[in-house]
Design a protein around this motif. Sequence first.
Motif, short mmCIF file in Angstrom:
data_model
loop_
_atom_site.label_atom_id
_atom_site.label_comp_id
_atom_site.label_asym_id
_atom_site.label_seq_id
_atom_site.Cartn_x
_atom_site.Cartn_y
_atom_site.Cartn_z
N HIS A 421 0.04 -0.98 0.10
CA HIS A 421 0.28 -0.04 -0.06
C HIS A 421 0.60 1.12 0.53
O HIS A 421 0.83 2.60 -0.95
CB HIS A 421 -0.89 0.14 1.28
CG HIS A 421 -2.37 -0.87 1.12
ND1 HIS A 421 -2.30 -1.97 1.29
CD2 HIS A 421 -3.47 -0.48 0.36
CE1 HIS A 421 -3.52 -2.18 1.21
NE2 HIS A 421 -3.95 -1.18 -0.25
N GLU A 422 1.87 1.35 0.96
CA GLU A 422 2.38 2.22 1.13
C GLU A 422 3.03 2.65 -0.60
O GLU A 422 3.62 4.20 -1.49
CB GLU A 422 4.37 2.04 1.48
CG GLU A 422 3.41 2.65 2.96
CD GLU A 422 4.42 2.14 4.14
OE1 GLU A 422 4.54 3.20 5.55
OE2 GLU A 422 5.67 1.58 3.26
N ARG A 423 3.46 1.42 -1.37
CA ARG A 423 4.82 1.34 -3.09
C ARG A 423 2.74 1.97 -3.73
O ARG A 423 3.59 3.01 -4.73
CB ARG A 423 5.17 0.28 -3.07
CG ARG A 423 5.87 0.09 -2.30
CD ARG A 423 6.99 -1.17 -3.03
NE ARG A 423 6.50 -2.38 -3.65
CZ ARG A 423 6.21 -2.87 -2.86
NH1 ARG A 423 6.75 -3.00 -1.79
NH2 ARG A 423 5.36 -4.33 -2.22
N LEU A 424 1.74 1.79 -3.55
CA LEU A 424 1.07 2.07 -4.33
C LEU A 424 0.98 3.49 -4.74
O LEU A 424 0.57 4.08 -5.25
CB LEU A 424 -0.21 0.93 -4.63
CG LEU A 424 0.11 -0.78 -5.07
CD1 LEU A 424 -0.38 -1.40 -4.72
CD2 LEU A 424 0.35 -0.37 -6.82
N LEU A 425 0.12 4.07 -3.11
CA LEU A 425 0.14 5.15 -2.91
C LEU A 425 1.13 6.45 -2.76
O LEU A 425 1.03 7.19 -3.58
CB LEU A 425 -0.25 5.10 -1.30
CG LEU A 425 -2.15 4.43 -0.61
CD1 LEU A 425 -1.72 4.38 0.84
CD2 LEU A 425 -2.90 5.03 -1.30
N SER A 426 2.39 5.61 -3.44
CA SER A 426 3.26 6.83 -3.63
C SER A 426 3.01 7.28 -5.34
O SER A 426 4.02 8.47 -5.60
CB SER A 426 5.08 6.14 -3.67
OG SER A 426 5.07 4.69 -4.43
N LEU A 427 2.40 6.12 -6.03
CA LEU A 427 2.13 6.76 -7.41
C LEU A 427 1.85 7.88 -7.76
O LEU A 427 0.73 8.86 -7.22
CB LEU A 427 1.91 5.51 -7.58
CG LEU A 427 2.61 3.65 -8.20
CD1 LEU A 427 1.23 2.77 -8.95
CD2 LEU A 427 4.09 3.60 -8.25
N ASP A 428 1.22 8.14 -8.79
CA ASP A 428 0.84 9.34 -9.91
C ASP A 428 -1.15 9.02 -9.30
O ASP A 428 -1.14 8.12 -9.82
CB ASP A 428 1.17 9.81 -11.10
CG ASP A 428 0.29 10.99 -11.30
OD1 ASP A 428 -0.36 11.57 -10.55
OD2 ASP A 428 0.60 11.59 -12.16
N LEU A 429 -1.52 9.77 -8.66
CA LEU A 429 -3.01 9.08 -8.11
C LEU A 429 -3.93 10.14 -8.51
O LEU A 429 -5.15 10.42 -8.05
CB LEU A 429 -3.16 8.95 -6.67
CG LEU A 429 -2.36 7.84 -5.96
CD1 LEU A 429 -2.39 7.68 -4.12
CD2 LEU A 429 -2.49 6.26 -6.45
N SER A 430 -3.73 10.88 -9.62
CA SER A 430 -4.43 11.88 -10.15
C SER A 430 -5.88 11.33 -10.82
O SER A 430 -6.71 11.79 -11.13
CB SER A 430 -3.29 12.77 -10.69
OG SER A 430 -2.54 12.56 -12.17
N ALA A 431 -5.16 11.00 -11.43
CA ALA A 431 -6.49 9.25 -12.41
C ALA A 431 -6.95 9.07 -11.39
O ALA A 431 -7.99 7.96 -12.35
CB ALA A 431 -5.46 8.85 -13.56
N VAL A 432 -7.01 8.32 -10.67
CA VAL A 432 -7.70 7.68 -9.30
C VAL A 432 -8.66 7.77 -8.59
O VAL A 432 -8.11 9.15 -7.94
CB VAL A 432 -6.59 6.58 -8.62
CG1 VAL A 432 -7.22 5.58 -7.66
CG2 VAL A 432 -5.32 6.21 -9.55
#
Length: 822
Positions: A421-432
């Motif tokens: 979850h930490e790795r995924l939440l560090s990605l660009d989440l602008s389109a999520v």
Amino acid sequence: MTAYVPHNLPAEPDGFVGRERDVAELCALVGHVRVITLSGVGGVGKTRLSLRVAAKVAPLFADGVWLVELARVTGPAMLVNELAAVLGVREEIPGRLLDGLRVRLRASRALLVLDGCEHLVESCAELVSGLLDGCPWLRFLITSREPLRIPGELIWRVPPLELPGEHRPDAESVRLFLERALAAGARGVRDDIAEVERLCRVLDGLPLALELAAAHAGVLSPGRIADRVALAATGHLAVPARQRPLLAAVEWSHDLLLPKERVLLRRLSVFAGLFDLGLAERVCADGGILRRRELAGLLGGLVAKSLVSHHDAEGRYRLLETIRRYAADRLAEAGEAVSLRARHLRVICEEMELCHAAGSLERRMPWPARFAHLTRGRGLLDDCRIAIEWAVESCEPVLGLRLARAALAVGGDLGESVGRHERLLSLDLSAVPADMVAVAKAGLAYGLEQGDELGRAEKLIVEGVEGQRGHPYTPWLGFTYGVALTVFLRTGQSERALHCLEELEAAAGAHDDLFNLVTVRIAQLDLALSQGLPRQARRRGEQALALAGESGHHWSLARALTRLGVAAEADGDLEAAMSHHAAALPLLEEMDDRVEQARCHARLGRVAAGLGDHVAARRHVAASLELSRRAGRSRGIVRALVTLSAVARAEGDLAGAVLAASAAEALRASIGRFGPPGRLQELLTLARAELGEDRLALLWARGAEEPPEEVAGRVLGGEAESAPLPVPSRLGGEPAVLRRRGGGQASAALPVLRYSGLTHREREIAGLVGRGLSNRAIALELAISPAAVTGHVAGIMEKLGLHSRAGIAVWAAEHGMDAGRT
């Protein structure tokens, strides 16, 4: 109920040929040598030899023989996870999985077979050495292309099978080839024995190479196979000579495949482990080169050629690691790796979401079918791991977050969940979508709360709750709010917790979400118990039970029954408590949930003791201890020891009660956990009066020093009073001695109860209560809400076993906090 099987060794797929002397000598050594490493080149038969030996010595190991396949483990961080998964150990606190393994193995007479360690040699050496130190009866049988080189390791070099010679026409290599060739339908193979012998020499007696060659003996003569393999080997002169025969055999076998079989083989390399035909069709078929209707026949052809193995009666398959690596290289060469890994991610995500939805949310499906979905989901966790890695690598946060939450819901590892979850939440989440990010933050908060990182957990869960408001209802709202309830209650924010509870109840009720309505009722039950309202708690429990029955979800039923049992016990209705816990137990056994089974047995033991059935009480405590040990749960062992202390005291065995209580407190302190001292204080006061101070001190010290399992065995066997009490190496243990009131000085050998389970904030508030401040005055001084102070005061009372603010004031004075010192 899932039967306890003392090993997980696979059935031999075909006859074992040769190596009779090796097997006999290794079997004789396993009982005396703690680490044996079977070392040799790839394809030499290390795995088959280890499994043969392990199966023969299994009766020597009361706690089982466990195969841990490490070929698919991608890095050192996953080594402990793989071993824990095999042994049924689940993380108690994120990041502390190795501690659970030590609990599981420290008293075990078990043999661990670690297969395929060559890519993790340093990590395996560290893990094995660490476990050997604290687990005196543990044994290891290891396969690796290179030894671990640790103290005490016996290195057994596994040679190729015996080659034919003038005096050995029935050499092991010849016997293996003939047996496998005949099984493949090559009836005339015995007529060309000279060419068979030449082929065995060309292949250097390597079992895997011989099996690949034998799979083609029905269409090619041994001589032609030998010629082709020899020719293929000339193309690998840069490869070490001992590796050329196997590489040549694999490449030659690949070249003989039909074009579509080659495509399927390389595409199957994206799977982490076991797969079935349905998954293979969805990931590997593309409607062009490979069509779904073709895959069954193509897969059968790969099995017949020994490139894919049929694993079990459930119709699952796997690639040997040597073949998988070769196929993965072909996938990269074909330029298909990116598209296949992306498709694998999408399919595994869809499959895991289906498993969660059908297993947890679908009411119309019979429970056995629903449980099968949950079981299937747990079987896909290896593929979840590599799929989420690809989601991070390819910056696909939507699929990655969907898969991460589904994996957590079906029983994924907490430590892994925090990291992913930490790795995924560090990605660009602008389109999520915002509500998807909110659930991910709740998932991360859940893992952090379990690891007592309450500060980070609180920040994330506040964002998670806010992020889901205003969005269409989904069952994930219940997950987010459930985490919020736990975090807010643990941080003394009772008003915030109640507000979340009301919101969840309204939303779940409006959407007829029975699963989350059960969660609401159980939370209301727990709140009523914390407020000293057992009858109200029972009403909430009965409502939860009715809703769980309507939902047909056995986990919800078990939760409702166990909490209702706790409420009945608090209300003094021990018969009802016994009935509820007894009804929950078979449901938990059916789901093979060792942690909750252990908790249920402990509760049954406590209630049985209260009813005067001491035989049943001891039986339940013993079951709780064993289940907690096998699950690697220190907290469960503490719970069982506390219950055992109560049972022993009820029987009049004060020595046993003190021993068990001391072992519980020492173990609790070792994991940084502390419990309310009220009952312990009462026990020690009584024991001092009846046993005397010196004997009490020795009992306490020995209970703290001996392994918890030994203490439990002594008390369960009724040996606490009669056993000799040598002076331990240290007196007092942890915690040390109850100080007497009234100025009398306690003996240095007596147990001092040193409680330090309050948080910094709780110690601060206890000091202010000791100075006579009201809750409102404390709130003004600390700049927090009066509701938060109320919650903290309630938590202090619960932890210290007190019933009034006056009791807190006395405690604060005794600990020097009434003057504001914390």
